[in-house]
Design a protein around this motif. Structure first.
Motif, PDB file in Angstrom:
ATOM      1  N   ALA A 122      53.848   9.189  16.920  1.00  4.62           N
ATOM      2  CA  ALA A 122      53.246   9.248  15.687  1.00  4.62           C
ATOM      3  C   ALA A 122      52.812   8.003  14.888  1.00  4.62           C
ATOM      4  O   ALA A 122      51.771   7.858  14.074  1.00  4.62           O
ATOM      5  CB  ALA A 122      54.284   9.793  14.672  1.00  4.62           C
ATOM      6  N   ILE A 125      49.141   7.678  15.836  1.00  4.07           N
ATOM      7  CA  ILE A 125      48.464   8.682  15.171  1.00  4.07           C
ATOM      8  C   ILE A 125      48.217   8.088  13.630  1.00  4.07           C
ATOM      9  O   ILE A 125      46.997   8.386  13.271  1.00  4.07           O
ATOM     10  CB  ILE A 125      49.018   9.968  15.146  1.00  4.07           C
ATOM     11  CG1 ILE A 125      49.120  10.453  16.450  1.00  4.07           C
ATOM     12  CG2 ILE A 125      48.379  10.876  14.281  1.00  4.07           C
ATOM     13  CD1 ILE A 125      50.221  11.645  16.663  1.00  4.07           C
ATOM     14  N   ASP A 126      49.131   7.631  13.140  1.00  6.18           N
ATOM     15  CA  ASP A 126      48.995   6.930  11.775  1.00  6.18           C
ATOM     16  C   ASP A 126      48.037   5.903  11.714  1.00  6.18           C
ATOM     17  O   ASP A 126      47.494   5.849  10.640  1.00  6.18           O
ATOM     18  CB  ASP A 126      50.401   6.640  11.331  1.00  6.18           C
ATOM     19  CG  ASP A 126      50.904   7.303  10.411  1.00  6.18           C
ATOM     20  OD1 ASP A 126      50.572   8.318   9.621  1.00  6.18           O
ATOM     21  OD2 ASP A 126      52.438   7.562  10.376  1.00  6.18           O
ATOM     22  N   ARG A 152      50.274  17.299   6.212  1.00  7.28           N
ATOM     23  CA  ARG A 152      51.232  16.679   6.843  1.00  7.28           C
ATOM     24  C   ARG A 152      52.568  17.765   6.565  1.00  7.28           C
ATOM     25  O   ARG A 152      53.199  18.157   7.439  1.00  7.28           O
ATOM     26  CB  ARG A 152      51.563  15.554   6.236  1.00  7.28           C
ATOM     27  CG  ARG A 152      52.886  14.912   7.195  1.00  7.28           C
ATOM     28  CD  ARG A 152      53.154  13.554   6.629  1.00  7.28           C
ATOM     29  NE  ARG A 152      51.945  12.420   6.419  1.00  7.28           N
ATOM     30  CZ  ARG A 152      51.849  11.455   7.499  1.00  7.28           C
ATOM     31  NH1 ARG A 152      52.592  11.562   8.417  1.00  7.28           N
ATOM     32  NH2 ARG A 152      50.951  10.652   7.352  1.00  7.28           N
ATOM     33  N   THR A 181      52.020  14.459  11.574  1.00  4.64           N
ATOM     34  CA  THR A 181      51.616  13.272  11.475  1.00  4.64           C
ATOM     35  C   THR A 181      50.013  13.584  12.041  1.00  4.64           C
ATOM     36  O   THR A 181      48.873  13.170  11.273  1.00  4.64           O
ATOM     37  CB  THR A 181      52.102  12.262  12.239  1.00  4.64           C
ATOM     38  OG1 THR A 181      53.477  12.115  11.860  1.00  4.64           O
ATOM     39  CG2 THR A 181      51.377  11.061  12.229  1.00  4.64           C
ATOM     40  N   LEU A 182      49.817  14.223  12.928  1.00  2.00           N
ATOM     41  CA  LEU A 182      48.393  14.601  13.547  1.00  2.00           C
ATOM     42  C   LEU A 182      47.660  15.346  12.705  1.00  2.00           C
ATOM     43  O   LEU A 182      46.315  15.012  12.425  1.00  2.00           O
ATOM     44  CB  LEU A 182      48.465  15.255  14.695  1.00  2.00           C
ATOM     45  CG  LEU A 182      47.338  15.708  15.581  1.00  2.00           C
ATOM     46  CD1 LEU A 182      46.451  14.494  15.894  1.00  2.00           C
ATOM     47  CD2 LEU A 182      47.612  16.549  16.959  1.00  2.00           C
ATOM     48  N   ALA A 185      46.277  13.033   9.842  1.00  2.00           N
ATOM     49  CA  ALA A 185      45.289  11.973  10.481  1.00  2.00           C
ATOM     50  C   ALA A 185      44.009  12.679  10.405  1.00  2.00           C
ATOM     51  O   ALA A 185      42.832  12.419   9.971  1.00  2.00           O
ATOM     52  CB  ALA A 185      45.604  11.510  11.695  1.00  2.00           C
TER      53      ALA A 185
END
Length: 476
Positions: A122, A125-126, A152, A181-182, A185
């Motif tokens: 994650a 991804i962040d 999220r 998290t994905l 994004a």
């Protein structure tokens, strides 16, 4: 100051509304998951999140704050932040994968090796979405920023609950965190599309690095203060005790610390965008402290008084051990406002070295205190946080007195309305608790009504702008 107050209040309103939405979703899912998984599983997840928090700090490197504070070469700074975020995040993901078995061994939980590795993904991804998210904050577009935050929470909650029902245990929490998290994004790029347009010069990269290095070291030390209690509970008292302690923290975190974080997210770009001179910083600081404390102090008092009926209502008896710690943590997180607001001023003035210095001064006090009280259980650890919250302000006061000329008496005067309002809320709650209603739901509803009847008139009396806003809205 009127323009400052209006900009800050509007930003705080929308951002905290988003926080309430996202954290509300998280709270509902947490209650459902607590009934499906139990304290031990939550304790194991808490270990994972505490460990990954340190990797996350290094991965971020204070770059988002550097981008908010940047006044020149904006396009170059955005590209520099994006590149540096990718590099630092990739390094932290690799380090986490290598170190995972050793970190799991520290807690005698070898089964945590792969959960730690997966959660680390994650971080990357962040990093990909750091510029779009930060651009929304810098431009004060807090309504748009709500989109990735809500995405999220919704995706994380849905995935975690579904996997928990299917019997995935700890992995339901792990994969819920990653896919949430994905989702955030993806949503960030949808509402704030961005791509690099220029190659940053070395001096721009150096500027981001200089800003971030002080903030990085300060955040690492602050993370030790935030997480050492959880680490000690997990190490000395076991995963079940850590599960109770981590959930005792969740509701105060939702109502109080989240508001502080919201205030910081809003006030930092608002103050930075105004380019306030040193002489004006004292007024900005006192105004910020006064208004933030008017929310957090009464919230801490209310939640502390209502902790028992809330826990009885929301959780099963295996979670009742969190009642007393939750009461203490509510008070301590409210008091941390006086330590949190100075950090906003330091960042707005590009003086992040003060964050580092104060963190270094506070750390040994924190460590010694926690080590001494940890053997007495999670209630003692939570209670010790109250005294520490007050001690933490002392180095900030010395710095603020020197750099913006704010005295201790001015600070205390700014806090008087919040203290009086918190005392009134607590008195009302204690009186209503004497009713001893048979239904926990009815007890919580009565307490909530009592708190509202005290808080709303109090906030309108303390903040005249609220009365004016309500009057204008009613006229419309």
């Amino acid at each position: 100051m009127t323009g400052f107050a209006e900009s800050a209040a509007k930003g705080v309103f929308w951002t905290y509304l988003t926080f309430l939405g996202t954290k509300g979703i998280s709270l509902v899912s947490l209650i459902v998951l607590a009934r499906l998984l139990g304290p031990e599983t939550f304790g194991m997840m808490a270990i994972c999140m505490v460990v990954i928090a340190y990797f996350e700090i290094v991965a971020r490197f204070g770059l988002g704050a550097a981008l908010v504070s940047a006044q020149e070469h904006q396009a170059e700074m955005e590209t520099a932040v994006a590149l540096m975020s990718l590099v630092t995040s990739a390094a932290m993901v690799l380090l986490a994968w290598i170190a995972a078995p050793y970190l799991a061994g520290v807690f005698q939980e070898p089964s945590l090796t792969w959960p730690l590795r997966v959660i680390a993904l994650a971080l990357m991804i962040d990093a990909i979405a750091v510029v779009p998210v930060t651009r929304l904050s810098k431009r004060l577009q807090f309504r748009l920023k709500a989109v990735p935050d809500l995405a999220r929470s919704l995706v994380k909650a849905a995935a975690s609950i579904l996997l928990a029902i299917m019997g995935f245990g700890l992995w339901s929490l792990v994969w819920g965190h990653v896919v949430g998290t994905l989702a955030a994004a993806v949503a960030a790029f949808l509402v704030a599309p961005w791509r690099p347009t220029v190659r940053p010069r070395a001096e721009v990269v150096g500027e981001a690095f200089r800003f971030g290095r002080h903030l990085l070291l300060a955040e690492v030390i602050n993370a030790a203060q935030r997480n050492l209690d959880a680490l000690l509970v997990g190490k000395l008292l076991g995963t079940t005790a850590l599960g109770l302690y981590s959930l005792a923290f969740r509701l105060p975190d939702l109502l109080i610390r989240s508001f502080n974080q919201v205030a910081g997210t809003v006030l930092h770009p608002v103050i930075s965008s105004r380019g306030a001179a040193k002489e004006a910083m004292a007024e900005l600081y006192l105004s910020s402290l006064r208004h933030v404390a008017l929310i957090t102090f009464p919230a801490g008092a209310a939640l502390s008084v209502a902790s028992e009926p809330i826990v009885h209502l929301l959780y099963t008896p295996e979670w009742y051990g969190m009642i007393v710690p939750m009461g203490y943590l509510s008070i301590s997180l409210a008091l941390l406002t006086v330590d949190f607001v100075p950090g906003i001023i330091y960042k707005a003035m590009n003086r992040t070295e003060f964050l580092l210095w104060t963190s270094i001064l506070k750390l040994p006090i924190f460590v010694v205190t926690l080590v001494l009280v940890a053997p007495y259980g999670i209630a003692a650890i939570a209670a010790s946080q109250i005294g520490l919250s007050l001690i933490y302000f002392l180095p900030n006061w010395l710095i603020l007195r020197r750099i913006i000329g704010v005295g201790l008496w001015q600070t205390l005067t700014a806090l008087v309305p919040a203290i009086l309002l918190a005392a009134s809320v607590a008195a009302a709650g204690l009186a209503l608790n004497q009713l001893q209603l048979r239904s926990d739901l009815l007890q919580v509803l009565v307490l909530g009504l009592g708190f509202a009847l005290v808080f709303l008139p109090g906030i309108m009396l303390a903040v005249p702008e609220v009365r004016g806003t309500l009057r204008r809205r009613l006229k419309r």
